[in-house]
Scaffold this active site. Structure first.
Site, mmCIF file in Angstrom:
data_model
loop_
_atom_site.group_PDB
_atom_site.id
_atom_site.type_symbol
_atom_site.label_atom_id
_atom_site.label_comp_id
_atom_site.label_asym_id
_atom_site.label_seq_id
_atom_site.Cartn_x
_atom_site.Cartn_y
_atom_site.Cartn_z
ATOM 1 N N THR A 38 -1.959 7.831 7.327
ATOM 2 C CA THR A 38 -1.139 6.634 7.510
ATOM 3 C C THR A 38 -1.982 5.399 7.234
ATOM 4 O O THR A 38 -3.198 5.407 7.466
ATOM 5 C CB THR A 38 -0.562 6.545 8.943
ATOM 6 O OG1 THR A 38 0.207 5.341 9.071
ATOM 7 C CG2 THR A 38 -1.633 6.523 10.020
ATOM 8 N N ASN A 40 -1.229 2.724 8.838
ATOM 9 C CA ASN A 40 -0.901 1.924 10.023
ATOM 10 C C ASN A 40 -1.777 2.328 11.228
ATOM 11 O O ASN A 40 -1.582 3.394 11.823
ATOM 12 C CB ASN A 40 0.595 2.149 10.316
ATOM 13 C CG ASN A 40 1.138 1.205 11.351
ATOM 14 O OD1 ASN A 40 0.451 0.911 12.331
ATOM 15 N ND2 ASN A 40 2.360 0.757 11.151
ATOM 16 N N ASP A 96 7.404 9.053 9.021
ATOM 17 C CA ASP A 96 8.148 7.904 8.525
ATOM 18 C C ASP A 96 9.077 7.424 9.631
ATOM 19 O O ASP A 96 9.755 8.229 10.274
ATOM 20 C CB ASP A 96 8.952 8.260 7.274
ATOM 21 C CG ASP A 96 9.412 6.988 6.575
ATOM 22 O OD1 ASP A 96 8.551 6.244 6.079
ATOM 23 O OD2 ASP A 96 10.629 6.709 6.563
ATOM 24 N N GLY A 172 4.870 -4.532 14.832
ATOM 25 C CA GLY A 172 6.120 -4.164 14.172
ATOM 26 C C GLY A 172 7.362 -4.678 14.879
ATOM 27 O O GLY A 172 7.433 -5.846 15.291
ATOM 28 N N TYR A 173 8.338 -3.779 15.040
ATOM 29 C CA TYR A 173 9.625 -4.149 15.629
ATOM 30 C C TYR A 173 9.617 -4.140 17.162
ATOM 31 O O TYR A 173 10.647 -4.387 17.778
ATOM 32 C CB TYR A 173 10.708 -3.192 15.111
ATOM 33 C CG TYR A 173 11.053 -3.403 13.654
ATOM 34 C CD1 TYR A 173 12.034 -4.312 13.278
ATOM 35 C CD2 TYR A 173 10.385 -2.712 12.650
ATOM 36 C CE1 TYR A 173 12.348 -4.521 11.945
ATOM 37 C CE2 TYR A 173 10.687 -2.915 11.306
ATOM 38 C CZ TYR A 173 11.673 -3.820 10.965
ATOM 39 O OH TYR A 173 11.972 -4.034 9.634
HETATM 40 P P1 ITT Z 1 2.647 4.476 6.781
HETATM 41 O O1 ITT Z 1 3.851 4.659 5.903
HETATM 42 O O2 ITT Z 1 1.387 4.276 6.012
HETATM 43 O O3 ITT Z 1 2.524 5.534 7.837
HETATM 44 P P2 ITT Z 1 4.033 2.038 7.629
HETATM 45 O O4 ITT Z 1 3.681 0.953 8.598
HETATM 46 O O5 ITT Z 1 4.397 1.632 6.217
HETATM 47 O O6 ITT Z 1 2.824 3.090 7.624
HETATM 48 P P3 ITT Z 1 6.713 3.129 8.139
HETATM 49 O O7 ITT Z 1 7.192 2.898 6.747
HETATM 50 O O8 ITT Z 1 7.000 4.442 8.759
HETATM 51 O O9 ITT Z 1 5.134 2.930 8.269
HETATM 52 O O10 ITT Z 1 7.227 2.012 9.148
HETATM 53 C C1 ITT Z 1 8.374 1.247 8.930
HETATM 54 C C2 ITT Z 1 8.237 -0.070 9.647
HETATM 55 O O11 ITT Z 1 8.484 0.121 11.031
HETATM 56 C C3 ITT Z 1 6.879 -0.756 9.530
HETATM 57 O O12 ITT Z 1 7.085 -2.144 9.396
HETATM 58 C C4 ITT Z 1 6.207 -0.432 10.858
HETATM 59 O O13 ITT Z 1 5.302 -1.455 11.252
HETATM 60 C C5 ITT Z 1 7.417 -0.394 11.790
HETATM 61 N N1 ITT Z 1 7.221 0.533 12.923
HETATM 62 C C6 ITT Z 1 7.003 1.862 12.856
HETATM 63 N N2 ITT Z 1 6.895 2.392 14.084
HETATM 64 C C7 ITT Z 1 7.041 1.368 14.960
HETATM 65 C C8 ITT Z 1 7.009 1.249 16.366
HETATM 66 O O14 ITT Z 1 6.794 2.293 17.159
HETATM 67 N N3 ITT Z 1 7.188 0.041 16.902
HETATM 68 C C9 ITT Z 1 7.396 -1.035 16.128
HETATM 69 N N4 ITT Z 1 7.439 -1.025 14.807
HETATM 70 C C10 ITT Z 1 7.252 0.165 14.203
#
Ligand code: ITT
Length: 221
Positions: A38, A40, A96, A172-173
């Site tokens: 990831t 993230n 994801d 994030g959210y």
């Molecule tokens: P990878 O694909 O590299 O794992 P990413 O951050 O791009 O990392 P996603 O596409 O799965 O991951 O995430 C979609 C969005 O949701 C992204 O903006 C994340 O920061 C956010 N997100 C994911 N899990 C979250 C959580 O538990 N709380 C808040 N925001 C989250």
């Protein structure tokens, strides 16, 4: 997948499916290190904590992966896992995540990362201004690919609502999501409080149970 496994998984809130072939996992095996791929860091931190009580250690590999356009996080995670496996040639775990707002017909869903980068949380607040139905589902699909011919997907979901205003400072959210049964956002919770109930916790717990049942724990993380 064998019938026993299918029945057991259907009862829970998560799915465990072999999308790549239908052969059950018959043998325990030593898989060495398990890579969690990831970009993230927040995800990695949360997942590391969630898997600890199950005795599962993961190694962080920071790598952008192929993300296809489709309607479901299961499919996106599955394709990410295939890409990760072919890059590292090692057992991989990817996930994801999407946030699906009911009054917006599921938007941003699988486009959550893009929407976050472009509109930001303030954009969501504007979009939701005056909207009565604020119900939303946070969904995580975990894909585990132990070898070149098998793949498994586990999903965890948390229902909730979009807050009237952003609260808390998590990533994030988190500042706009109030999980069902609570009156504060994920961002206002302590990390272990969020980890005890989150969409991610449900998905990775399902993975962990499956992993410990079907794969040897003898690996080095
Ligand atoms: P990878 O694909 O590299 O794992 P990413 O951050 O791009 O990392 P996603 O596409 O799965 O991951 O995430 C979609 C969005 O949701 C992204 O903006 C994340 O920061 C956010 N997100 C994911 N899990 C979250 C959580 O538990 N709380 C808040 N925001 C989250």
């Amino acid at each position: 997948m064998d019938k026993k496994m299918k029945k057991k998984e259907v009862k829970g809130e998560v799915q465990a499916e072999s999308h790549i072939n239908k052969h059950p996992v018959r043998h325990r095996m030593n898989i060495g290190k398990l890579y969690f791929v990831t970009t993230n860091d927040n995800k990695f931190r949360e997942v590391q904590e969630i898997l600890k009580p199950f005795g599962i250690l993961i190694t962080h590999k920071k790598q952008d992966l192929l993300e296809i356009q489709c309607r479901h996080t299961d499919t996106v995670a599955q394709v990410k896992a295939g890409d990760a496996y072919s890059r590292f040639m090692n057992p991989v775990l990817v996930e994801d995540t999407g946030i699906f707002i009911n009054s917006l017909s599921g938007f941003p869903g699988v486009y959550s990362a893009y929407a976050y980068k472009t509109m930001g949380l303030e954009g969501f607040m504007r979009l939701m201004k005056g909207v009565k139905d604020r119900s939303v589902v946070f969904s995580t699909s975990v894909a585990f690919k132990p070898d070149s011919h098998r793949g498994f997907v586990f999903r965890g979901e948390m229902e909730g609502r979009i807050a009237q205003r952003l609260s808390g400072e998590h990533w994030g959210y988190d500042p706009l999501f109030i999980p069902k049964g609570f009156s504060k956002t994920y961002a206002e919770m302590k990390p272990d409080e969020k980890n005890a109930i989150s969409h991610r916790k449900k998905a990775f717990e399902a993975f962990a149970k499956f992993f410990n049942e079907h794969y040897c724990q003898d690996f080095r993380g």
